[in-house]
Design an enzyme around this catalytic site. Structure first.
Site, short mmCIF file in Angstrom:
data_model
loop_
_atom_site.label_atom_id
_atom_site.label_comp_id
_atom_site.label_asym_id
_atom_site.label_seq_id
_atom_site.Cartn_x
_atom_site.Cartn_y
_atom_site.Cartn_z
N ASP A 281 3.85 9.52 -6.63
CA ASP A 281 5.38 9.52 -7.40
C ASP A 281 5.41 11.15 -8.03
O ASP A 281 4.52 11.86 -7.95
CB ASP A 281 5.59 8.56 -8.32
CG ASP A 281 7.06 8.05 -8.56
OD1 ASP A 281 7.80 9.23 -8.37
OD2 ASP A 281 7.38 7.04 -8.91
C1 NOJ Z 1 10.45 8.96 -9.57
C2 NOJ Z 1 10.69 7.38 -9.12
O1 NOJ Z 1 9.80 6.64 -9.83
C3 NOJ Z 1 10.63 7.03 -7.68
O2 NOJ Z 1 11.09 5.91 -7.46
C4 NOJ Z 1 11.33 8.08 -6.78
O3 NOJ Z 1 11.36 7.75 -5.67
C5 NOJ Z 1 10.97 9.47 -7.01
N1 NOJ Z 1 10.94 9.82 -8.44
C6 NOJ Z 1 11.68 10.56 -6.16
O4 NOJ Z 1 12.89 10.59 -6.63
#
Ligand code: NOJ
Length: 782
Positions: A281
């Site tokens: 992530d």
């Molecule tokens: C952080 C988030 O936790 C995740 O769900 C998301 O896909 C990514 N950022 C990219 O935006």
């Protein structure tokens, strides 16, 4: 309808047929990847492991340069063919011309916003949710996107967690059915088709179980609970052939998912045979330092790549640290190659090596206007949104309303076209959204009979407002009325007094149910409760339209209101869909996918809890039992609950046998009758409970459901087949077993009000059985 036919096709494909696709290496693919890897320098390989977006540390120009220099493998938050083309052109200028892929958070629709995850799940309608995903894939791919960061499948049992809004709710079985359908619909029959996008399911694993519902927090959980209640949706994604898996921010029994070898290598790769791509992530590799499992970013990069994190999202740890790690031998080139192969394999599966512009197309085909109205799928969005609405109360048939009535539409969310889109609404445009006020106005068709007052702001707390309105956001996400709260309330009461009925649109700003948006209270924020009390005091019938991304504790408001409709954030066509239900053009059929607690102190309130040594008994309410003495027992609204404008009666439950032999099936049937005056749909739900197992089993577990439509007076037999497979669970040794013994089977239209029967699963080693109908004492006897 044209789309529904195509969706049905994907839903119907067997899991194996699709699972064989992404990640699986054919001989041709293996040769291609070997050949390409053989030509790549170490720097080019490391470049492939980076997935970035334009942001404070990286301008558009720098990113284009990095792509041209083979220093980036994927780009996210770039949507739109012409912009994607600029990046792909840069990739085509790189030495080996390896295409980049384009990803985006397409969680509940793309240009057309569908209801948020909790709303979609409230439909209990798998074909409709599939259709929403197929449309999302069509719209996203038409914007040049190759990958979507969805479905979000984290089981959430703590409503304080703002991201509960994004997922399918609290139940592993229900979540798994949606997950597999959405993965297939996003990915289409072949990933290499222009209208297919790769699904990147998330957040592996257990993000929704973060302690206290506090985002990014830790998870401490027994393995059997994990396997039983939290992991199934991720596994369902894998079984449906998901191409990528994004890791979660949390620690799992102390080890962050991003450095968790057991999670990635043992569970995902080895036990589940996942062949696709793993992504960290955002910034999660560098976060390993904050977690305290790495001293430096170099150690963090090492731990992540060794654990099996193929791509690092938006940090520089892989770029800056992997070269030295390889040079020192701390990370081997084979470990790098393994990750690069997964990235290149995904691009191969997506058809990007054959045509890097597969989803971007030629400039001549670019839409003249990116948010052209004709690019939306309004009728499908309205249909799915109607199905996502849950009627929680309807006293004295307050609903449906008459279109001849005059309606006071009141509340801070009544005119909001931003909030109704929900969080992560991708690039859906608020200007194209239909607010509740708009929808009611369309339905009534006479502006003189639709009155409006804001009544209250969503919050008066400057700290909360600052939190919701990110610095520099223009326009701000949450608007604040310059008038005093007293003036706003006064105006609302006056407006309400002039109308036949009051519709109060209350709840949370969408930013309250988002990433980093955990709440310590579940009441209506700001002065909304006061507003509701003041509206009630006018004596007018009061309908609450709730707009929120988590279960709220609204016991008081429930008692006051004549009707309560949960609408979540229902998307681009939300206002029209809500009006369809309010005026009876659509008979509500939604059912809650998550329990509503009476108060925050009652959490957790999930329906599939254990019985405990002293369960609460209605007959002896004062006896010491597993409850809070200062709160009514049980949830405000149970899992699976939702009313209709018609009345459904469920007969006693009949079983085809009281004995189930391994290898055989048992049929559980009820007759459901529509005894009301309107046609309507309802969801018949099947639950089981093991009454005497080697570990204590939940009081109820969903094992099947069927959504049926009945005309007035019509009745239908609804039957479920149960086999030994349905009775299996993970025991203390993590073996998936069905243990011989007594079981309860329950069928109802929600998880509280069920019809029950018992049967015995036979021990194949026994030859003589006595069915003892005494629950708890029941045993197999030889
Ligand atoms: C952080 C988030 O936790 C995740 O769900 C998301 O896909 C990514 N950022 C990219 O935006």
């Amino acid at each position: 309808m044209r789309l529904l036919a195509a969706i049905t096709l994907y839903v119907g494909l067997s899991a194996q047929a699709i699972a064989g696709m992404p990640g699986t290496e054919t001989e041709e693919k293996a040769r291609f990847l070997d050949d390409l890897l053989g030509q790549m320098t170490l720097a080019e390989k490391i470049g492939q492991l980076r997935l970035n977006c334009i942001g404070p540390g990286l301008t558009r120009e720098q990113m284009l340069e990095e792509v041209a220099a083979s220093a980036l493998g994927g780009v996210f938050y770039v949507a739109g063919r012409s912009e994607a083309r600029a990046f792909q052109d840069a990739a085509m200028r790189s030495r080996l011309k390896i295409p980049v892929f384009f990803a985006y958070d397409v969680i509940h629709g793309h240009r057309t916003a569908f209801p948020i995850g909790l709303g979609l799940a409230s439909s209990w309608d798998v074909p409709s949710v599939s259709m929403s995903a197929r449309i999302a894939a069509l719209e996203a791919s038409a914007d040049g996107l190759d990958m979507v960061f969805s479905p979000m499948v984290d089981i959430a049992r703590d409503p304080r967690w703002g991201r509960a809004s994004e997922g399918w709710g609290e139940d592993a079985y229900l979540a798994s059915r949606f997950t597999e359908a959405v993965v297939r619909s996003l990915q289409g029959p072949r990933l290499s088709e222009a209208s297919s996008v790769m699904a990147s399911s998330k957040h592996f694993a257990l993000y929704g179980a973060a302690e206290g519902g506090r985002d990014f927090n830790s998870v401490d959980m027994s393995l059997s609970k994990m396997y039983q209640d939290y992991l199934p949706p991720y596994q369902a994604a894998v079984n449906a052939g998901v191409g990528a898996m994004m890791l979660s921010y949390v620690t799992i029994n102390g080890v962050p998912a991003t450095s968790n070898r057991w999670l990635i290598r043992d569970v995902l790769r080895s036990q589940w045979q996942f062949k696709g791509l793993t992504l960290s992530d955002f910034n999660a590799v560098a976060d390993l330092v904050s977690h305290g499992v790495a001293r430096t970013r170099r150690e963090a990069a090492m731990r992540a790549i060794k654990a099996g994190v193929n791509m690092s999202m938006s940090d520089t740890a892989y770029r800056d640290e992997l070269p030295a790690l390889v040079k020192s031998g701390a990370v081997t080139e084979e470990e790098i190659d393994e990750a690069v192969r997964a990235v290149l394999g995904a691009k191969y599966d997506l058809g990007l090596f054959k045509d890097p512009y597969l989803r971007i197309g030629d400039a001549s085909g670019d839409p003249a206007q990116i948010d052209d109205e004709r690019r939306l799928h309004r009728s499908e969005a309205r249909d799915v949104a109607r199905k996502s609405l849950v009627l929680l109360k309807n006293q004295n048939a307050a609903l449906p309303l008459k279109k001849t009535a005059s309606v006071a539409v009141v509340g801070p969310l009544a005119k909001s076209r931003v909030d109704i889109l929900g969080t992560w609404s991708s690039i859906a445009s608020p200007a194209q959204a239909v607010s509740v006020y708009d929808g009611i106005s369309h339905a009534i068709g006479d502006p003189k009979r639709v009155l409006y007052a804001r009544g209250a702001d969503i919050s008066d707390d400057p700290a909360v407002l600052d939190y919701l309105n990110a610095p520099g956001a223009n326009p701000p996400d949450v608007e604040v009325d310059p008038r005093t709260p007293e003036n706003m309330l006064k105006e609302a009461v006056e407006v309400a007094s002039q109308a036949d009925v009051v519709v109060a649109v209350v709840g949370e700003a969408r930013g309250m149910s988002h990433e980093g948006a955990s709440r310590s209270s579940l009441t209506l924020p700001g002065r909304q409760s006061l507003l509701i009390q003041a509206l009630k005091a006018t004596g007018k019938p009061l309908v609450l339209v709730l707009m929120n991304g988590r279960p709220l504790s609204i016991g008081q408001e429930h008692d006051i209101a004549d009707a309560v409709l949960e609408t979540w954030y229902s998307g681009t066509e939300g206002g029209n869909a809500i009006a369809d239900v309010l005026f009876g053009d659509y008979n509500p059929s939604g059912k809650l996918p998550i329990t509503f607690p009476r108060s925050v102190g009652q959490i957790p309130t999930y329906y599939s809890h254990l019985n405990t040594s002293r369960p609460f008994k209605v007959s002896t309410p004062l006896a010491a039992s597993s409850r809070y003495f200062d709160e009514d027992y049980g949830p405000l609204y149970p899992f699976g609950f939702g009313l209709s404008y018609t009345q459904f009666d469920v007969s006693e439950l009949t079983l085809s046998s009281t004995i189930l032999k391994p290898g055989e099936r048992l049929r559980a049937s009820v007759v459901v009758k529509n005894s009301g005056k309107r046609a309507g749909e309802t969801v018949v739900q099947l639950y089981i409970r093991g009454l005497s197992a080697s570990v204590s089993r939940p009081v109820k577990e969903l094992k099947g459901f069927e959504k049926i439509m009945l005309q007035p007076g019509e009745e239908r037999v609804v039957s479920f087949q149960l086999s030994e497979e349905d009775l299996k669970y993970y025991n203390a040794q993590l073996e998936r077993v069905a243990e011989p013994g007594p079981f309860s089977v329950m069928v109802g239209l929600d998880s509280r009000d069920v019809k029950e029967q018992r049967f015995e699963l036979l021990d194949p080693a026994s030859d003589h059985y006595v069915f003892d109908n005494n629950p708890g004492a029941s045993r197999m006897m030889k």
